[in-house]
Design a protein around this motif. Structure first.
Motif, PDB file in Angstrom:
ATOM      1  N   THR A   9       5.026 -40.457  42.027  1.00 19.33           N
ATOM      2  CA  THR A   9       6.161 -40.472  41.119  1.00 19.33           C
ATOM      3  C   THR A   9       7.275 -41.325  41.725  1.00 19.33           C
ATOM      4  OG1 THR A   9       5.681 -38.283  40.237  1.00 19.33           O
ATOM      5  CG2 THR A   9       7.963 -39.040  40.077  1.00 19.33           C
ATOM      6  N   ARG A  10       7.818 -42.248  40.954  1.00 17.66           N
ATOM      7  CA  ARG A  10       8.950 -43.022  41.437  1.00 17.66           C
ATOM      8  C   ARG A  10      10.175 -42.124  41.466  1.00 17.66           C
ATOM      9  NH1 ARG A  10       7.778 -47.053  44.295  1.00 17.66           N
ATOM     10  NH2 ARG A  10       9.740 -48.100  43.787  1.00 17.66           N
ATOM     11  N   LEU A  11      11.001 -42.309  42.479  1.00 18.44           N
ATOM     12  CA  LEU A  11      12.182 -41.473  42.645  1.00 18.44           C
ATOM     13  C   LEU A  11      13.449 -42.255  42.341  1.00 18.44           C
ATOM     14  CD1 LEU A  11      11.618 -39.468  45.949  1.00 18.44           C
ATOM     15  CD2 LEU A  11      11.719 -38.542  43.637  1.00 18.44           C
ATOM     16  N   ARG A  12      14.453 -41.528  41.903  1.00 12.73           N
ATOM     17  CA  ARG A  12      15.803 -42.087  41.819  1.00 12.73           C
ATOM     18  C   ARG A  12      16.751 -41.244  42.655  1.00 12.73           C
ATOM     19  NH1 ARG A  12      18.248 -42.657  35.981  1.00 12.73           N
ATOM     20  NH2 ARG A  12      16.707 -44.330  35.907  1.00 12.73           N
ATOM     21  N   PHE A  13      16.523 -39.932  42.643  1.00 19.07           N
ATOM     22  CA  PHE A  13      17.462 -38.993  43.257  1.00 19.07           C
ATOM     23  C   PHE A  13      16.684 -37.920  44.006  1.00 19.07           C
ATOM     24  CE2 PHE A  13      20.317 -35.257  42.986  1.00 19.07           C
ATOM     25  CZ  PHE A  13      21.490 -35.802  43.479  1.00 19.07           C
ATOM     26  N   LEU A  14      17.032 -37.689  45.273  1.00 17.64           N
ATOM     27  CA  LEU A  14      16.342 -36.691  46.076  1.00 17.64           C
ATOM     28  C   LEU A  14      17.367 -35.782  46.745  1.00 17.64           C
ATOM     29  CD1 LEU A  14      13.599 -35.700  47.265  1.00 17.64           C
ATOM     30  CD2 LEU A  14      14.047 -37.227  49.205  1.00 17.64           C
ATOM     31  N   SER A  15      17.213 -34.478  46.557  1.00 15.27           N
ATOM     32  CA  SER A  15      18.067 -33.508  47.246  1.00 15.27           C
ATOM     33  C   SER A  15      17.360 -33.036  48.503  1.00 15.27           C
ATOM     34  CB  SER A  15      18.362 -32.302  46.346  1.00 15.27           C
ATOM     35  OG  SER A  15      19.299 -32.619  45.346  1.00 15.27           O
ATOM     36  N   LEU A  16      18.096 -32.980  49.594  1.00 10.98           N
ATOM     37  CA  LEU A  16      17.571 -32.491  50.862  1.00 10.98           C
ATOM     38  C   LEU A  16      18.329 -31.225  51.228  1.00 10.98           C
ATOM     39  CD1 LEU A  16      17.440 -35.876  52.843  1.00 10.98           C
ATOM     40  CD2 LEU A  16      15.649 -34.836  51.416  1.00 10.98           C
ATOM     41  N   GLU A  17      17.679 -30.096  51.091  1.00 14.55           N
ATOM     42  CA  GLU A  17      18.299 -28.816  51.429  1.00 14.55           C
ATOM     43  C   GLU A  17      18.030 -28.581  52.911  1.00 14.55           C
ATOM     44  OE1 GLU A  17      17.533 -24.247  50.244  1.00 14.55           O
ATOM     45  OE2 GLU A  17      17.996 -25.569  48.543  1.00 14.55           O
ATOM     46  N   ILE A  18      18.943 -29.048  53.740  1.00 19.42           N
ATOM     47  CA  ILE A  18      18.653 -29.110  55.168  1.00 19.42           C
ATOM     48  C   ILE A  18      18.865 -27.788  55.904  1.00 19.42           C
ATOM     49  CG2 ILE A  18      19.094 -31.592  55.257  1.00 19.42           C
ATOM     50  CD1 ILE A  18      21.809 -31.044  56.481  1.00 19.42           C
TER      51      ILE A  18
END
Length: 305
Positions: A9-18
């Protein structure tokens, strides 16, 4: 023998819950169930760096660092700078309870944006929501400081039925000089859901659509609000492998898609690339929510999609 692996899947927005750690408990509101006793998860800094690199290869334009409270992670600045150095825009979603000098220096970078949640212009009301006395004073002061420093800050004002209270908070923030304020309602997820089982009816319909969330243990979810829909782990397989798996396709297919964008109230911006975020900065009503009942009591928690 042909492979069943599909193109990632191509991405535009990624959240990283660190991290799951937070100074606040938000007992009636936190979508992630974060708090002072929660840990940072099993992802190392190198795991986060590698995930960011893979997101860039998949076309991501922006990452969002969330928690918990992301600034509490010992590698927060390093992770954010790695994303910036990779050419990404970075949004930091912070409770603004405590911001150190090194954090301010990071937030002043032109490709870094800041987002937070403000619950009320009345200190006692805000502190009741967060579960921590003094949180209103701290967050309010740091919002003012961000504006003073020229940092672009988005603020979500979440309400559970008291629209007038939310509008007073909006007016106060605008008087401080905050240009980007959005009012949204609490969604029935996380702490706000109580004993209710998670439901896709609370999702805005865009989870998994060129966006994903990586949780503290490396699990990949369709979004931070839809954390009950996961499809693999970046520690066992790369992000591209997870997003090209049949499991990801199945998880994404479960989400009811919104087709009538006019159903959104004025603060909803479903066409924005970053309309997904934990504080509902660009809130979009969940599929099962009727806009006509905006002033009615809501069953639960705040989340940004």
């Amino acid at each position: 023998m042909t492979s069943t692996r599909e193109a990632p899947t191509r991405l535009r927005f990624l959240s990283l819950e660190i991290t799951g750690r937070c100074q606040l408990t938000c007992p009636s509101l936190c979508y992630a169930g974060s708090g002072p006793t929660r840990g940072h998860g099993s992802m190392s800094d190198d795991n986060w760096f590698r995930t960011i690199d893979q997101a860039v290869a998949l076309g991501a334009e922006e990452v969002q660092l969330i928690g918990g409270e992301p600034t509490l992670h010992p590698g927060f600045v390093a992770i954010a700078r790695h994303a910036v150095d990779s050419g990404l825009r970075v949004r930091v979603y912070s409770n603004l309870f405590r911001i150190r000098d090194e954090h301010w220096r990071l937030l002043e970078h032109p490709r870094v944006r800041l987002a937070t949640t403000y619950h009320s212009s009345v200190a006692a009301e805000h502190d009741e929501v967060t579960g921590r006395p003094g949180s209103h004073e701290a967050t309010r002061a740091n919002i003012v400081e961000a504006v003073r420093r020229g940092i672009a800050v988005k603020v979500a004002v979440l309400h559970a039925g008291d629209q007038a209270c939310a509008e007073r908070a909006r007016a106060e923030l605008e008087a401080f000089g905050v240009r980007d304020v959005h009012v949204g309602r609490v969604r029935a997820v996380g702490n706000a859901a109580g004993t209710t089982l998670p439901s896709t009816a609370e999702l805005c319909g865009r989870c998994g659509d060129r966006r994903a969330t990586v949780l503290p243990g490396g699990d990949v979810a369709v979004c931070e609000i839809g954390r009950f829909l996961t499809a693999g782990n970046v520690q066992g397989a790369g992000l591209d492998s997870v997003l090209s798996s049949p499991q990801w396709a199945e998880a994404s297919a479960i989400i009811p898609r919104r087709t009538d964008l006019t159903a959104c109230h004025p603060d909803c911006q479903p066409s924005n690339s970053d309309s997904c975020d934990p504080g509902k900065n660009d809130p979009c009503d969940p599929m099962g929510y009727a806009p006509a009942t905006l002033g009615a009591p809501a069953a639960a928690v705040p989340v940004l999609l």
